[in-house]
Design a protein around this motif. Structure first.
Motif, short mmCIF file in Angstrom:
data_model
loop_
_atom_site.label_atom_id
_atom_site.label_comp_id
_atom_site.label_asym_id
_atom_site.label_seq_id
_atom_site.Cartn_x
_atom_site.Cartn_y
_atom_site.Cartn_z
N GLY A 256 -1.04 0.17 2.95
CA GLY A 256 -2.42 -0.29 2.90
C GLY A 256 -2.52 -1.79 2.72
O GLY A 256 -3.34 -2.45 3.37
N PHE B 189 -1.10 3.36 9.45
CA PHE B 189 -1.99 3.53 8.30
C PHE B 189 -3.36 4.03 8.75
O PHE B 189 -3.94 4.92 8.09
CB PHE B 189 -2.13 2.20 7.55
CG PHE B 189 -2.91 2.30 6.28
CD1 PHE B 189 -2.35 2.85 5.14
CD2 PHE B 189 -4.22 1.86 6.22
CE1 PHE B 189 -3.06 2.95 3.95
CE2 PHE B 189 -4.95 1.96 5.04
CZ PHE B 189 -4.38 2.50 3.90
N THR C 56 -1.69 -3.52 5.91
CA THR C 56 -2.79 -3.38 6.87
C THR C 56 -3.89 -4.38 6.60
O THR C 56 -4.33 -5.10 7.50
CB THR C 56 -3.35 -1.95 6.82
OG1 THR C 56 -2.32 -1.03 7.20
CG2 THR C 56 -4.54 -1.80 7.75
N ALA D 65 -9.46 3.90 3.05
CA ALA D 65 -8.26 3.41 2.37
C ALA D 65 -8.33 3.66 0.88
O ALA D 65 -7.34 4.04 0.24
CB ALA D 65 -8.07 1.92 2.66
N ILE E 97 -5.18 7.81 7.50
CA ILE E 97 -6.40 7.97 6.69
C ILE E 97 -7.61 8.36 7.53
O ILE E 97 -8.74 8.32 7.04
CB ILE E 97 -6.71 6.67 5.92
CG1 ILE E 97 -7.00 5.52 6.90
CG2 ILE E 97 -5.57 6.30 4.99
CD1 ILE E 97 -7.43 4.23 6.22
N TYR F 111 2.19 4.45 0.14
CA TYR F 111 0.82 4.40 0.68
C TYR F 111 0.17 3.05 0.37
O TYR F 111 -0.43 2.42 1.25
CB TYR F 111 -0.02 5.53 0.09
CG TYR F 111 -1.47 5.46 0.49
CD1 TYR F 111 -1.90 6.00 1.69
CD2 TYR F 111 -2.40 4.86 -0.34
CE1 TYR F 111 -3.24 5.91 2.07
CE2 TYR F 111 -3.74 4.76 0.02
CZ TYR F 111 -4.15 5.30 1.24
OH TYR F 111 -5.47 5.21 1.61
#
Length: 896
Positions: free
Chosen positions: A320, A219, A323, A288, A223, A316
């Motif tokens: 996120g 992740f 994470t 993010a 990004i 996604y």
């Protein structure tokens, strides 16, 4: 069409799901930042170590204008140093993390079934890797471990995944998710009921660290360039009327990249400018959120792999959430090794991918930028420099930074893994195993705070503890580590090392209350009063911490004889603060009444409650207040308080004496004499001084002679006063001249004091302060008035203070008249037991014995008068006694 809220055009189910997942992502972003920046992790906490220092407090002195002995007691002052500790957090946090992690993983697995064939197999391979890393093979179930357990799990998931992808593609996303959720619940059930581990799901939560870390890495890399793209979007709006797009984009992007470069140089200790540095976690939080739109902007690039609507968007958001849930969970548990690892990767990613994306835009779209076109709309339709090449180049930059740090982020990540296992085993009381994992953690990242701090808490060897604590402040220090290291230096009597540690700690954590508190107490020990009070008075942490600071401030002020004006900060629930406040009032001779009295709930005393009770007792004694005597007895009787009994018994005796209960006070001192014979000089001096004050010089001289034989300081001055009041001035002056001569060459100043007393006594000018008997006279007057409580009043007169002879005799007469001869006898017997040389009481006792037919007892008492009366007076009394005795014997014979 709304370019920002693009999800509003989706169908209701997908829109609602997207909004829920977006809200969850935003929530976990905020939670993580709050924990990290707000220092909200409960893993570390402040511990207090209390200790007592004592002032020598004169408790019975100043009865003479000249030299005299002094009875002192220790005035306890409670000091509290602060240091760090760690605690086992509730298992519920791990269970919540486990549910969130695997719930999102099931969502990602569900979305992977929509991938095109080649990419589907890539996704399956990644899923197999995640399962292999998840630790399911370590936890085991029904004796299945390692590859066997992993194969069983894969056999549950892979057929279902293949079925959805290739056999029945018509099954909806919700149904697929429910199937995978059911399968993971089956796995959890097998583990829970079949594993030989204690709390196997807790182990699974910790073992899942590795797949979660891998997803965090993916992740973060995805990004890395979102902020540069956001700058591009802001500087190239949809309207062509704007100008200077190139300048705006280049200036803002270069400024951003330069800030990243400065942050990187700061992170490798190449520079240390006193400026504000961009925070890595702020970068990932912003990236993010921006990525929600950024990932949509390049949907055409991966549309053939997985459509953006809704699958890529959900994927996604799932990545996120994993994470930030992982970052929050590790931050909550104080795992700085993992956090630092991710922090470095965030910086590397934003430098590498941000720089390469900036160059990608310049190389491909410089002309369009100059034409002020909305480049962000077609930024991913490259011409000269392929986007995939920019991504690969960015990855190369990230790898270069990673390798330049000698794999530091990798080792820190591994150290974080071992920290988690150490915490788990410590929670399960497997201390030796926990130490093993913490040492493994330190072996991977020597200066990680978590591992070193935990080892310091578990280590028994002081030198090794110091080493761990010193290592804990090198990389990601906490105030807990600085306070603990300083305290450890103090325990090793390394004053300057402790001072420098606290000073360094205040540079890193300016005005931190715990470090200021410890440094203030260190300054107090070296009599640097101004600095000590400065740090204590400038510290305002609030809540219970403020009470600790106030208590230490009062203790420091009291220790150095400084009166504090502001005493309005009393916390009724804190005995440390109350105790030290009372101590400060004692040294300042405060005579105000107590506004409140706290009573410890537990009968078993500790340092705090003991200090409070003793200071309360001294304050009540000083101000003639009754509160101490009303509550002290249960604590004296509790067997757990043997260590405190002597001090509290002495204070009780003083309060009894001051409140007119002289007999009980003397009885307690006799108990102390029997229990603590090594302090006989002190006990005899106290009894002698009391007797002098009570106008019983003969009895005083006996006690004081014994005290002089025990070499109690300056007791000869009191003894001389007793001799002088007995009329033996020559003996008194001889004793004083002897003491003066003994000190003449050793201590001339003290010798002068003895000479001064000699001169005044020679001129009959020495005066000893006397007991007022005010309460006793008031009691006698009240008893004579009669009333329902008259008997009780006369009983108190007879028993409380035998040195108030008028009251004792009045009580004896009352009970004799009331035909309560036994009580009359008891009063006189107890009176002459305490007031042994009272002529009036002994004569009254003899008469009472004769009246009661106790002739043998009267003869024993008669002998006492030999030492009291002059010879002629004794002989006259003896003749009268014989006549009374004969009459009493005759009466006794007749009665029989």
């Amino acid at each position: 069409m709304n370019k920002l809220a693009f999800w509003n055009e989706w169908n209701t189910t997908f829109k609602l799901t997207f909004q829920i997942l977006s809200s969850l992502l935003l929530t976990f972003v905020v939670v993580f930042l709050a924990i990290q920046w707000g220092d909200l992790s409960p893993f570390y906490y402040w511990k207090l170590t209390g200790y007592l220092e004592h002032l020598s407090f004169p408790i019975f002195s100043n009865h003479s204008e000249f030299i005299e002995s002094t009875i002192t007691t220790d005035l306890p002052l409670i000091f509290q140093k602060v240091f760090g500790g760690s605690k086992t957090l509730s298992a519920s946090y791990s269970y919540i993390y486990l549910v969130l992690l695997y719930g999102c993983l099931m969502g990602c697995l569900t979305l992977s079934t929509y991938l095109e064939k080649f990419w589907y197999y890539i996704g399956v391979g990644l899923w197999i890797l995640l399962v292999a890393l998840s630790g399911i093979g370590h936890v085991g179930f029904f004796d299945l471990y390692n590859q066997t357990a992993i194969i069983v799990v894969l056999l549950l998931f892979l057929p279902a995944s293949y079925y959805f992808n290739s056999i029945n593609e018509n099954i909806g996303i919700g149904s697929r998710f429910l199937v995978f959720s059911g399968l993971i619940l089956i796995v959890f059930g097998l583990i829970y009921f079949g594993s030989t581990y204690e709390s196997p799901l807790l182990f699974l939560a910790r073992f899942s660290y590795l797949p979660a870390a891998l997803i965090c890495l993916i992740f973060i890399l995805i990004i890395g360039h979102e902020i540069i793209y956001a700058i591009l979007s802001l500087t190239t709006p949809y309207s062509k009327s704007s100008s200077n797009n190139t300048t705006h984009f280049i200036v803002l992007s270069v400024a951003y990249l330069l800030n990243l470069a400065v942050l990187y140089l700061y992170s490798i200790n190449y520079l240390n400018w006193d400026i504000y540095y961009i925070n890595e976690f702020l970068l990932i939080a912003i990236s993010a959120i921006l990525g929600i739109w950024g990932i949509k902007s390049r949907q055409n690039r991966y549309a053939g792999i997985l459509p953006y609507y809704p699958y890529t968007a959900f994927l996604y958001l799932g990545l996120g959430i994993i994470t930030f849930v992982t970052l929050g969970f590790q931050a909550f548990h104080g795992n700085d090794a993992f956090i630092t690892s991710m922090q470095n990767l965030i910086l590397y990613s934003h430098i590498g991918f941000g720089l390469m994306f900036f160059l990608y835009i310049i190389f491909n779209f410089i002309t369009q930028l100059k034409q002020n076109l909305p480049v962000h709309q077609f930024a991913y339709v490259e011409d000269n420099f392929p986007y995939i090449s920019a991504r690969i180049a960015g990855l190369i930059v990230v790898a270069a930074l990673f390798f330049r740090a000698h794999y530091g982020s990798f080792y820190q990540g591994v150290a974080g893994y071992y920290n988690g296992l150490g915490d788990l085993n410590l929670a399960l009381d497997n201390e030796s195993i926990a130490q093993y994992y913490y040492k493994k953690s330190v072996s991977k990242s020597t200066n990680n705070h978590h591992g070193n701090f935990q080892l310091a808490l578990l280590e028994k060897e002081p030198l090794q503890r110091l080493l761990y604590l010193k290592n804990s402040i090198k990389q990601e220090p906490t105030a807990y580590a600085y306070a603990s290291l300083g305290r450890e230096y103090e325990n090793s009597s390394r004053f300057f090392d402790a001072l420098f540690t606290y000073q360094d700690g205040l540079k890193v954590f300016p005005d931190h209350w715990a470090i200021q508190n410890n440094m203030a107490l260190l300054y107090s020990k070296t009599n640097v009063l101004d600095s000590a009070l400065y740090y204590l008075e400038s510290s305002t942490p609030g809540s219970w911490k403020q009470a600790v600071v106030y208590a230490n401030r009062n203790a420091v002020a009291s220790l150095h004889g400084l009166e504090l004006e502001n005493q309005n900060n009393i916390d009724l629930g804190r005995f440390d603060l109350q105790s030290n406040t009372l101590a400060n009032q004692l040294i300042s001779n405060d005579t105000t009444s107590l506004s409140f009295v706290s009573q410890p709930q537990s009968l078993a005393l500790n340092l705090f409650t003991f200090g409070y009770l003793k200071n309360l007792g001294l304050y009540c004694y000083q101000n003639q207040l009754p509160e101490f005597l009303q509550l002290i007895d249960p604590y004296l009787e509790a067997p757990e308080n043997a260590a405190f009994r002597k001090e509290l018994t002495l204070v009780k005796a003083f309060n009894l004496y001051r409140n007119g209960k002289v007999s009980k006070a003397i009885e307690l001192i006799y108990q102390l004499k029997e229990m603590y014979e090594d302090e006989s000089g002190k006990w005899n001096t106290l009894l002698g001084k009391w007797c002098l004050e009570l106008d019983a010089p003969l009895q005083a001289s006996k006690y004081l002679e014994a005290a002089r034989e025990a070499y109690y300081p300056n007791v000869s001055a009191d003894l001389a006063q007793a001799y002088h009041r007995l009329g033996d001035q020559s003996l008194a002056l001889f004793l004083l001249s002897k003491e003066s001569a003994a000190n003449d060459s050793i201590n001339p100043r003290l010798a002068a004091e003895w000479t001064k007393l000699f001169d005044k006594m020679q001129m009959n000018q020495s005066v000893w302060k006397r007991y007022s008997f005010k309460k006793e006279r008031q009691l006698l007057a009240q008893a004579k008035k009669g009333g329902a409580d008259q008997r009780l009043l006369f009983e108190r007169l007879g028993l409380d203070n035998p040195f108030f002879e008028e009251g004792v005799l009045a009580a004896t007469n009352y009970f004799q008249t009331a035909e309560e001869k036994e009580m009359a006898y008891r009063i006189l017997h107890e009176a002459i037991t305490v007031n042994e040389f009272s002529e009036n009481l002994i004569k009254a006792y003899i008469d009472q014995c004769l009246n009661s037919g106790l002739i043998d007892f009267s003869e024993d008492a008669l002998i006492k008068l030999i030492d009291i009366l002059p010879r002629e007076d004794y002989e006259a009394f003896e003749m009268a006694y014989e006549a009374k005795k004969t009459k009493a014997q005759t009466q006794l014979d007749q009665d029989w």
